[in-house]
Scaffold this active site. Sequence first.
Site, PDB file in Angstrom:
ATOM      1  N   ASP A  47       0.842  -1.205   0.000  1.00  0.00           N
ATOM      2  CA  ASP A  47       0.000   0.000   0.000  1.00  0.00           C
ATOM      3  C   ASP A  47       0.875   1.251   0.000  1.00  0.00           C
ATOM      4  O   ASP A  47       1.505   1.572   1.000  1.00  0.00           O
ATOM      5  CB  ASP A  47      -0.909  -0.002   1.235  1.00  0.00           C
ATOM      6  N   TYR A  52       3.270   9.784  -0.525  1.00  0.00           N
ATOM      7  CA  TYR A  52       4.356   9.192   0.276  1.00  0.00           C
ATOM      8  C   TYR A  52       5.718   9.376  -0.412  1.00  0.00           C
ATOM      9  O   TYR A  52       6.750   9.188   0.219  1.00  0.00           O
ATOM     10  CB  TYR A  52       4.140   7.691   0.532  1.00  0.00           C
ATOM     11  N   LYS A  77      -2.480   5.959  -4.431  1.00  0.00           N
ATOM     12  CA  LYS A  77      -3.568   6.911  -4.152  1.00  0.00           C
ATOM     13  C   LYS A  77      -3.239   8.274  -4.741  1.00  0.00           C
ATOM     14  O   LYS A  77      -2.078   8.676  -4.768  1.00  0.00           O
ATOM     15  CB  LYS A  77      -3.752   7.072  -2.633  1.00  0.00           C
ATOM     16  N   HIS A 110      -7.273   9.718  -2.240  1.00  0.00           N
ATOM     17  CA  HIS A 110      -6.665   9.613  -0.905  1.00  0.00           C
ATOM     18  C   HIS A 110      -7.524  10.268   0.189  1.00  0.00           C
ATOM     19  O   HIS A 110      -7.682   9.729   1.268  1.00  0.00           O
ATOM     20  CB  HIS A 110      -5.269  10.257  -0.956  1.00  0.00           C
TER      21      HIS A 110
HETATM   22  N1  LIG Z   1      -5.229   6.473   3.544  1.00  0.00           N
HETATM   23  C1  LIG Z   1      -4.664   7.173   4.488  1.00  0.00           C
HETATM   24  O1  LIG Z   1      -4.986   8.358   4.672  1.00  0.00           O
HETATM   25  C2  LIG Z   1      -3.631   6.547   5.351  1.00  0.00           C
HETATM   26  C3  LIG Z   1      -3.175   7.200   6.504  1.00  0.00           C
HETATM   27  C4  LIG Z   1      -2.227   6.559   7.290  1.00  0.00           C
HETATM   28  C5  LIG Z   1      -1.741   5.305   6.929  1.00  0.00           C
HETATM   29  N2  LIG Z   1      -2.184   4.706   5.783  1.00  0.00           N
HETATM   30  C6  LIG Z   1      -1.684   3.368   5.349  1.00  0.00           C
HETATM   31  O2  LIG Z   1      -1.741   2.468   6.447  1.00  0.00           O
HETATM   32  C7  LIG Z   1      -0.431   1.930   6.672  1.00  0.00           C
HETATM   33  C8  LIG Z   1      -0.235   1.605   8.142  1.00  0.00           C
HETATM   34  O3  LIG Z   1      -0.467   2.739   8.951  1.00  0.00           O
HETATM   35  P1  LIG Z   1       0.698   3.558   9.694  1.00  0.00           P
HETATM   36  O4  LIG Z   1       1.977   3.385   8.979  1.00  0.00           O
HETATM   37  O5  LIG Z   1       0.194   4.933   9.887  1.00  0.00           O
HETATM   38  O6  LIG Z   1       0.735   2.923  11.151  1.00  0.00           O
HETATM   39  P2  LIG Z   1       0.739   1.461  11.801  1.00  0.00           P
HETATM   40  O7  LIG Z   1       0.976   0.408  10.789  1.00  0.00           O
HETATM   41  O8  LIG Z   1      -0.457   1.381  12.682  1.00  0.00           O
HETATM   42  O9  LIG Z   1       2.010   1.564  12.775  1.00  0.00           O
HETATM   43  C9  LIG Z   1       3.328   1.745  12.304  1.00  0.00           C
HETATM   44  C10 LIG Z   1       4.225   2.056  13.510  1.00  0.00           C
HETATM   45  O10 LIG Z   1       4.188   0.974  14.438  1.00  0.00           O
HETATM   46  C11 LIG Z   1       5.489   0.418  14.587  1.00  0.00           C
HETATM   47  N3  LIG Z   1       5.325  -1.049  14.555  1.00  0.00           N
HETATM   48  C12 LIG Z   1       4.983  -1.809  13.468  1.00  0.00           C
HETATM   49  N4  LIG Z   1       4.892  -3.097  13.804  1.00  0.00           N
HETATM   50  C13 LIG Z   1       5.159  -3.186  15.136  1.00  0.00           C
HETATM   51  C14 LIG Z   1       5.234  -4.248  16.053  1.00  0.00           C
HETATM   52  N5  LIG Z   1       5.013  -5.495  15.663  1.00  0.00           N
HETATM   53  N6  LIG Z   1       5.538  -3.968  17.348  1.00  0.00           N
HETATM   54  C15 LIG Z   1       5.771  -2.704  17.744  1.00  0.00           C
HETATM   55  N7  LIG Z   1       5.715  -1.630  16.912  1.00  0.00           N
HETATM   56  C16 LIG Z   1       5.420  -1.869  15.619  1.00  0.00           C
HETATM   57  C17 LIG Z   1       6.320   0.923  13.420  1.00  0.00           C
HETATM   58  O11 LIG Z   1       7.668   1.105  13.822  1.00  0.00           O
HETATM   59  P3  LIG Z   1       8.961   0.681  12.962  1.00  0.00           P
HETATM   60  O12 LIG Z   1       8.700   1.022  11.522  1.00  0.00           O
HETATM   61  O13 LIG Z   1      10.030   1.521  13.570  1.00  0.00           O
HETATM   62  O14 LIG Z   1       9.170  -0.788  13.183  1.00  0.00           O
HETATM   63  C18 LIG Z   1       5.658   2.257  13.138  1.00  0.00           C
HETATM   64  O15 LIG Z   1       6.162   3.249  14.015  1.00  0.00           O
HETATM   65  C19 LIG Z   1       0.490   3.050   6.147  1.00  0.00           C
HETATM   66  O16 LIG Z   1       1.828   2.613   5.961  1.00  0.00           O
HETATM   67  C20 LIG Z   1      -0.236   3.415   4.883  1.00  0.00           C
HETATM   68  O17 LIG Z   1       0.020   2.450   3.879  1.00  0.00           O
HETATM   69  C21 LIG Z   1      -3.116   5.310   4.999  1.00  0.00           C
END
Ligand SMILES: NC(=O)c1ccc[n+]([C@@H]2O[C@H](COP(=O)([O-])OP(=O)(O)OC[C@H]3O[C@@H](n4cnc5c(N)ncnc54)[C@H](OP(=O)(O)O)[C@@H]3O)[C@@H](O)[C@H]2O)c1
Length: 283
Positions: A47, A52, A77, A110
Site C-alpha cells: 500500500d 508518500y 492513491k 486519498h
Molecule cells: N489512507 C490514508 O490516509 C492513510 C493514513 C495513514 C496510513 N495509511 C496506510 O496504512 C499503513 C499503516 O499505517 P501507519 O503506517 O500509519 O501505522 P501502523 O501500521 O499502525 O504503525 C506503524 C508504527 O508501528 C510500529 N510497529 C509496526 N509493527 C510493530 C510491532 N510489531 N511492534 C511494535 N511496533 C510496531 C512501526 O515502527 P517501525 O517502523 O520503527 O518498526 C511504526 O512506528 C500506512 O503505511 C499506509 O500504507 C493510509
Amino acid sequence: MANTVPDISLNDGNTIPQLGFGVYQIEPKDTAEAVGRALEIGYRHIDTAQMYGNEAGVGEAVRASGLDRGEVFVTSKLNNGFHRPEEARRAFESTLSALKTDYVDLFLIHWPLPTRYDGDFVSTWKTLEEFQRDGRARSIGVSNFQVPHLERLAAEADVVPAVNQIEVHPYLTNEQVRAYGSKHNILTEAWSPIAQGRVLDDPTIVDVAEQVGRTPAQVVLRWHVQRGDIVFPKSTTPKRIEENFQIFDFTLDDTAMERISGLDKGEAGRTGPNPDEFDYIPA
Ligand SMILES: NC(=O)c1ccc[n+]([C@@H]2O[C@H](COP(=O)([O-])OP(=O)(O)OC[C@H]3O[C@@H](n4cnc5c(N)ncnc54)[C@H](OP(=O)(O)O)[C@@H]3O)[C@@H](O)[C@H]2O)c1
C-alpha cells in the site's frame, strides 16, 4: 494451522490479499529494501500513495523480487493537489511511470477534501472510473470517505468503490463508516491498524496477548482480520515485519474480540485528521 493470507473478493470480481505491507513514512531511499524484505517474508500486497513519495521504491522492489507482476497486489492513491480531472489523469500516469508498471491493482482518492475544489470529489471519482475502464487500474476505491461522501457517490456516479480505506484500530473502531461499507459491498481497509504503536501497551491488549501467547501487535492485527477488514501494518524493523505477518495461525475468541472492541474512544481515539475538515494540499 498454516499461516496463509486469505484473498478477499472485491465488488468488481477481483481479489485482494487481506494482509499487506504499508509504506507511509518510509523514506524513499529505504523503501525498496523494506518492501523487498516484506516480499521475501511472503507479503503480496503493498500500500503506497503519491503523497508518500516512495512509489519508485515499491516498483523497484517488486521487479527485484523475481515475482511476476501479477503475484503482487499494488495500491496507490491520488495526491490531494490533483483532484481536477486533467490533473488526476496526469498524476495517474506519473504513478505508473514511477512504479514502472502498466497497471495498478487498486487506485484510490486519498482524501475527499470536502472543503476544497468546491466540494466536488465526484468528477475526480469519474476520472478514476476512466482508469478502470481502460484497464490501467484493475480496481478503484476511496480513502477517508465519511458516510455522506459515500452517499453522494452512490447518487451521482456509476461505479461503487471497491474499498474505503479509513482509520480503524481499537481506539477508533469507526463502526458507522464500516457498517455503511458492509451494507453496500464496499470493503473496509483499516489504516494505522495498530494506531502507530499507541495501542500496544494498553493493559487489555497486553492481557489478551499474554492469554493467547502472542505479541500485542499480532493480537490487534488478528482482531482486525476477524472483523473482516483489510490491514497493511508498516514497519522498517525486520523482526516486526515478520511478526506482523504471523497472524493467520491463531484465533481470538468472542470474549477477547469484545474486550478489544470495547476500547473504542470514538472521535477522541483518532490519531489522524478528521476527514470532514482535512484540507491539506502539498506545496
Ligand atoms: N489512507 C490514508 O490516509 C492513510 C493514513 C495513514 C496510513 N495509511 C496506510 O496504512 C499503513 C499503516 O499505517 P501507519 O503506517 O500509519 O501505522 P501502523 O501500521 O499502525 O504503525 C506503524 C508504527 O508501528 C510500529 N510497529 C509496526 N509493527 C510493530 C510491532 N510489531 N511492534 C511494535 N511496533 C510496531 C512501526 O515502527 P517501525 O517502523 O520503527 O518498526 C511504526 O512506528 C500506512 O503505511 C499506509 O500504507 C493510509
